[in-house]
Enzyme design. Structure first.
Site, PDB file in Angstrom:
ATOM      1  N   HIS A  59     -12.246  39.792  36.511  1.00 57.26           N
ATOM      2  CA  HIS A  59     -12.345  38.456  35.919  1.00 57.26           C
ATOM      3  C   HIS A  59     -12.966  37.461  36.898  1.00 57.26           C
ATOM      4  O   HIS A  59     -13.702  36.550  36.500  1.00 57.26           O
ATOM      5  CB  HIS A  59     -10.959  37.964  35.485  1.00 57.26           C
ATOM      6  CG  HIS A  59     -10.433  38.652  34.269  1.00 57.26           C
ATOM      7  ND1 HIS A  59      -9.142  38.484  33.819  1.00 57.26           N
ATOM      8  CD2 HIS A  59     -11.021  39.505  33.395  1.00 57.26           C
ATOM      9  CE1 HIS A  59      -8.964  39.201  32.726  1.00 57.26           C
ATOM     10  NE2 HIS A  59     -10.091  39.841  32.457  1.00 57.26           N
ATOM     11  N   LYS A  67      -3.519  40.387  21.761  1.00 54.72           N
ATOM     12  CA  LYS A  67      -3.957  39.364  22.707  1.00 54.72           C
ATOM     13  C   LYS A  67      -5.167  38.648  22.118  1.00 54.72           C
ATOM     14  O   LYS A  67      -6.172  39.272  21.780  1.00 54.72           O
ATOM     15  CB  LYS A  67      -4.349  39.985  24.049  1.00 54.72           C
ATOM     16  CG  LYS A  67      -3.196  40.259  24.986  1.00 54.72           C
ATOM     17  CD  LYS A  67      -3.727  40.653  26.352  1.00 54.72           C
ATOM     18  CE  LYS A  67      -2.626  40.877  27.351  1.00 54.72           C
ATOM     19  NZ  LYS A  67      -3.153  41.243  28.683  1.00 54.72           N
ATOM     20  N   HIS A 114      -8.780  44.227  36.557  1.00 48.57           N
ATOM     21  CA  HIS A 114      -9.147  43.024  35.826  1.00 48.57           C
ATOM     22  C   HIS A 114      -9.049  41.757  36.673  1.00 48.57           C
ATOM     23  O   HIS A 114      -9.792  40.804  36.436  1.00 48.57           O
ATOM     24  CB  HIS A 114      -8.290  42.880  34.578  1.00 48.57           C
ATOM     25  CG  HIS A 114      -8.657  43.810  33.472  1.00 48.57           C
ATOM     26  ND1 HIS A 114      -8.653  45.186  33.621  1.00 48.57           N
ATOM     27  CD2 HIS A 114      -9.042  43.572  32.186  1.00 48.57           C
ATOM     28  CE1 HIS A 114      -9.029  45.743  32.470  1.00 48.57           C
ATOM     29  NE2 HIS A 114      -9.268  44.788  31.594  1.00 48.57           N
ATOM     30  N   GLU A 174       3.730  41.339  27.611  1.00 49.73           N
ATOM     31  CA  GLU A 174       3.271  41.568  28.983  1.00 49.73           C
ATOM     32  C   GLU A 174       4.270  41.060  30.026  1.00 49.73           C
ATOM     33  O   GLU A 174       3.950  40.296  30.930  1.00 49.73           O
ATOM     34  CB  GLU A 174       1.898  40.917  29.212  1.00 49.73           C
ATOM     35  CG  GLU A 174       1.142  41.484  30.411  1.00 49.73           C
ATOM     36  CD  GLU A 174      -0.299  41.033  30.477  1.00 49.73           C
ATOM     37  OE1 GLU A 174      -0.602  40.156  31.287  1.00 49.73           O
ATOM     38  OE2 GLU A 174      -1.132  41.565  29.710  1.00 49.73           O
ATOM     39  N   HIS A 197     -17.961  42.627  30.341  1.00 52.31           N
ATOM     40  CA  HIS A 197     -16.568  42.724  30.789  1.00 52.31           C
ATOM     41  C   HIS A 197     -16.289  44.072  31.450  1.00 52.31           C
ATOM     42  O   HIS A 197     -15.691  44.147  32.531  1.00 52.31           O
ATOM     43  CB  HIS A 197     -15.634  42.522  29.600  1.00 52.31           C
ATOM     44  CG  HIS A 197     -14.188  42.672  29.940  1.00 52.31           C
ATOM     45  ND1 HIS A 197     -13.537  41.858  30.833  1.00 52.31           N
ATOM     46  CD2 HIS A 197     -13.252  43.572  29.503  1.00 52.31           C
ATOM     47  CE1 HIS A 197     -12.272  42.230  30.947  1.00 52.31           C
ATOM     48  NE2 HIS A 197     -12.075  43.266  30.150  1.00 52.31           N
ATOM     49  N   LYS A 255      -2.554  52.625  24.388  1.00 56.04           N
ATOM     50  CA  LYS A 255      -2.367  51.186  24.214  1.00 56.04           C
ATOM     51  C   LYS A 255      -1.204  50.898  23.266  1.00 56.04           C
ATOM     52  O   LYS A 255      -0.377  49.996  23.513  1.00 56.04           O
ATOM     53  CB  LYS A 255      -3.662  50.562  23.669  1.00 56.04           C
ATOM     54  CG  LYS A 255      -3.640  49.032  23.516  1.00 56.04           C
ATOM     55  CD  LYS A 255      -3.722  48.342  24.847  1.00 56.04           C
ATOM     56  CE  LYS A 255      -3.782  46.816  24.716  1.00 56.04           C
ATOM     57  NZ  LYS A 255      -5.120  46.298  24.406  1.00 56.04           N
ATOM     58  N   ARG A 287      -0.928  26.986  11.193  1.00 54.92           N
ATOM     59  CA  ARG A 287       0.173  27.545  11.992  1.00 54.92           C
ATOM     60  C   ARG A 287       0.359  29.043  11.786  1.00 54.92           C
ATOM     61  O   ARG A 287       1.431  29.587  12.012  1.00 54.92           O
ATOM     62  CB  ARG A 287       1.476  26.793  11.747  1.00 54.92           C
ATOM     63  CG  ARG A 287       1.419  25.335  12.186  1.00 54.92           C
ATOM     64  CD  ARG A 287       2.807  24.695  12.196  1.00 54.92           C
ATOM     65  NE  ARG A 287       2.728  23.352  12.775  1.00 54.92           N
ATOM     66  CZ  ARG A 287       2.592  22.244  12.062  1.00 54.92           C
ATOM     67  NH1 ARG A 287       2.503  22.324  10.744  1.00 54.92           N
ATOM     68  NH2 ARG A 287       2.531  21.062  12.651  1.00 54.92           N
ATOM     69  N   GLU A 318     -12.905  50.833  30.179  1.00 53.97           N
ATOM     70  CA  GLU A 318     -11.517  50.699  29.733  1.00 53.97           C
ATOM     71  C   GLU A 318     -10.908  52.065  29.411  1.00 53.97           C
ATOM     72  O   GLU A 318      -9.701  52.276  29.588  1.00 53.97           O
ATOM     73  CB  GLU A 318     -11.428  49.778  28.521  1.00 53.97           C
ATOM     74  CG  GLU A 318     -11.841  48.335  28.782  1.00 53.97           C
ATOM     75  CD  GLU A 318     -10.772  47.530  29.535  1.00 53.97           C
ATOM     76  OE1 GLU A 318      -9.742  48.106  29.927  1.00 53.97           O
ATOM     77  OE2 GLU A 318     -10.989  46.317  29.721  1.00 53.97           O
ATOM     78  N   ARG A 370       2.986  46.248  30.302  1.00 48.76           N
ATOM     79  CA  ARG A 370       1.671  45.976  29.716  1.00 48.76           C
ATOM     80  C   ARG A 370       0.693  45.422  30.749  1.00 48.76           C
ATOM     81  O   ARG A 370      -0.523  45.599  30.610  1.00 48.76           O
ATOM     82  CB  ARG A 370       1.810  45.013  28.537  1.00 48.76           C
ATOM     83  CG  ARG A 370       0.486  44.797  27.811  1.00 48.76           C
ATOM     84  CD  ARG A 370       0.650  44.054  26.506  1.00 48.76           C
ATOM     85  NE  ARG A 370      -0.638  43.897  25.856  1.00 48.76           N
ATOM     86  CZ  ARG A 370      -0.828  43.366  24.646  1.00 48.76           C
ATOM     87  NH1 ARG A 370       0.225  42.961  23.934  1.00 48.76           N
ATOM     88  NH2 ARG A 370      -2.035  43.241  24.137  1.00 48.76           N
ATOM     89  N   ASN A 397      -4.183  46.027  33.025  1.00 48.83           N
ATOM     90  CA  ASN A 397      -5.170  45.155  33.654  1.00 48.83           C
ATOM     91  C   ASN A 397      -5.660  45.687  35.003  1.00 48.83           C
ATOM     92  O   ASN A 397      -6.122  44.905  35.839  1.00 48.83           O
ATOM     93  CB  ASN A 397      -4.580  43.751  33.840  1.00 48.83           C
ATOM     94  CG  ASN A 397      -4.369  43.039  32.515  1.00 48.83           C
ATOM     95  OD1 ASN A 397      -5.274  42.930  31.709  1.00 48.83           O
ATOM     96  ND2 ASN A 397      -3.154  42.581  32.292  1.00 48.83           N
TER      97      ASN A 397
END
Length: 442
Positions: free
Chosen positions: A330, A221, A326, A315, A343, A305, A199, A263, A319, A323
């Site tokens: 993606h 993330k 993206h 996000e 990527h 960042k 956990r 990026e 935030r 993207n």
């Protein structure tokens, strides 16, 4: 993102001990109740009262450098960018030879057991060095390692289980520390494993690619892919620190280097116009691996960042602007098969598509469209999706994108002068259809 019930504004100020090309790291996001989120660069005097109560926002550095001045220095200095999240704040160390300085890692290991998660490509290059950095003068610490296959196609549940298997077989306890040694895939999987094992245990990021150093290692993330979509399974889970040894880029393939630069370009487009202008002037130096240029680009990217994460860790609005490109990108990665396009390559093509859509909406000038295409070409990145992609393929994957809310696909698009963007679902769907048809044969 849940629509905001009220309008509010946030302002952000960054302290610099020494200016970098006179940067303007002041950003003013406004979130409105019509599901539009407009973010623009703006110098502003102070935080609103409600924001001041709820956020501590800071991106500081021990030393900032203009790359032109650094060229004459044989050893670039170590710098630190702080990600300010209250009691979960952590430093990003950036410099040459940091893996040869054990204190940077050892100060963030609180127990006696460490698990290094890496892959078959990176392990032969840096695993021994990291183990030495963790144990030198520190005999009470024992280090285990798990070496995973390399590639986006292995960012899945089966591979993740190998990390849990090793941790359980080694009888690691809650005071152990996981260390991610590799690129974005390793960082995402190791972080996700750390968030779930017992956990939650501590973890450290040691990114070895430009992509990971400027983006994925910062901000917490973590996660894995699902065959229906990228990064759909994961958690927000912050590391104890991020250690960026820029020497690790000496072994990075040219294609991976270019992928990471996608990026870097993103930050300039969405929020840092001066940085974008610098990139236009210095792209050749980045591709040639000029140490001072790379260190500058990494640091400035991390500052951007860190500021965004400090304002919007989970996000909820701001935030999401990170993207840019993206959503389209993606879809490309999923459509061609994970690992076939890197990527950053997919994000580059996706950025061109997002810029094209922004122009069709009348939100940006044609000159900005050309500048985006030119800089991506200069960086040796693709500016269109592969021919296999169809309109239906894009739409089916984008329909399960993480930014879909109540059935509405929200996109990050440019709006206004360079350095300004919106996160919105309020756009003419005809423009998106026109963009998809322009880039797809069917």
């Amino acid at each position: 993102m849940a629509s905001a019930a009220t309008n509010f504004s946030l302002s952000l100020c960054t302290k610099h001990q020494t200016p970098i090309l006179k940067p303007s790291f002041f950003f003013y996001p406004t979130i409105t109740n019509n599901n539009n989120h407009f973010f623009k660069s703006n110098k502003c005097p102070s935080l609103s009262a409600s924001t001041a109560r709820n956020s501590r926002i800071c991106a500081t550095s021990s030393r900032l450098m203009d790359p032109s001045a650094a060229k004459s220095e044989p050893n670039l200095p170590t710098t630190t960018v702080q990600v300010d999240l209250g009691d979960r704040s952590y430093p990003i160390y950036i410099g040459s030879g940091l893996l040869d300085q054990p204190d940077y890692l050892q100060r963030h290991v609180h127990g006696k057991r460490v698990l290094v998660v890496t892959n078959k490509t990176v392990a032969p290059l840096y695993l021994d060095k990291v183990v030495d950095a963790l144990t030198r003068g520190n005999p009470n610490v024992s280090v285990e390692s798990v070496i995973l296959p390399d590639g986006e196609q292995y960012k899945d549940m089966d591979t993740l289980m190998k990390v849990f298997d090793k941790a359980i077989e080694s009888r690691l306890d809650r005071r152990c520390t996981f260390v991610a040694l590799g690129g974005g895939v390793i960082g995402d999987m190791c972080g996700f494993a750390a968030s779930a094992f017992l956990r939650g245990v501590n973890f450290i990021q040691i990114p070895t690619t430009v992509m990971a150093q400027v983006d994925s290692s910062v901000g917490g993330k973590t996660g894995i892919n699902h065959h229906l979509g990228k990064n759909l399974i994961g958690a927000f889970y912050q590391p104890q620190c991020v250690l960026i040894d820029t020497d690790t880029l000496n072994t990075l393939p040219d294609r991976e280097l270019a992928s990471g630069i996608a990026e870097v370009i993103k930050y300039g487009l969405i929020r840092d116009a001066e940085f974008f202008v610098w990139q236009e002037k210095n792209m050749q130096a980045l591709l040639a691996r000029d140490p001072s240029a790379l260190a500058y680009a990494i640091k400035r990217s991390c500052e951007n960042k860190a500021e965004v994460v400090s304002l919007d860790e989970k996000e909820s609005g701001l935030r999401a602007t990170l993207n840019l490109g993206h959503t389209f990108g993606h879809a490309i990665e999923n459509g061609v098969g994970y690992g076939k396009w890197l990527h950053g390559e997919a994000v580059a093509a996706g950025t061109v598509m997002a810029v094209d859509m922004s122009y069709r909406l009348g939100w940006i000038d044609e000159s900005l469209v050309k500048r985006v295409g030119d800089i991506l070409k200069h960086a040796k990145l693709p500016t269109a999706p592969p021919e296999i992609m169809t309109v239906d393929m894009f739409k089916s994957v984008m329909a399960v994108d993480k930014k879909v809310a109540d059935g509405l696909l929200r996109l990050i698009l440019l709006k206004g002068p360079l350095g300004n963007c919106v996160f919105t679902g309020d756009y003419d769907k005809k423009a998106m259809d026109e963009t998809l048809r322009a880039f797809c044969k069917s």
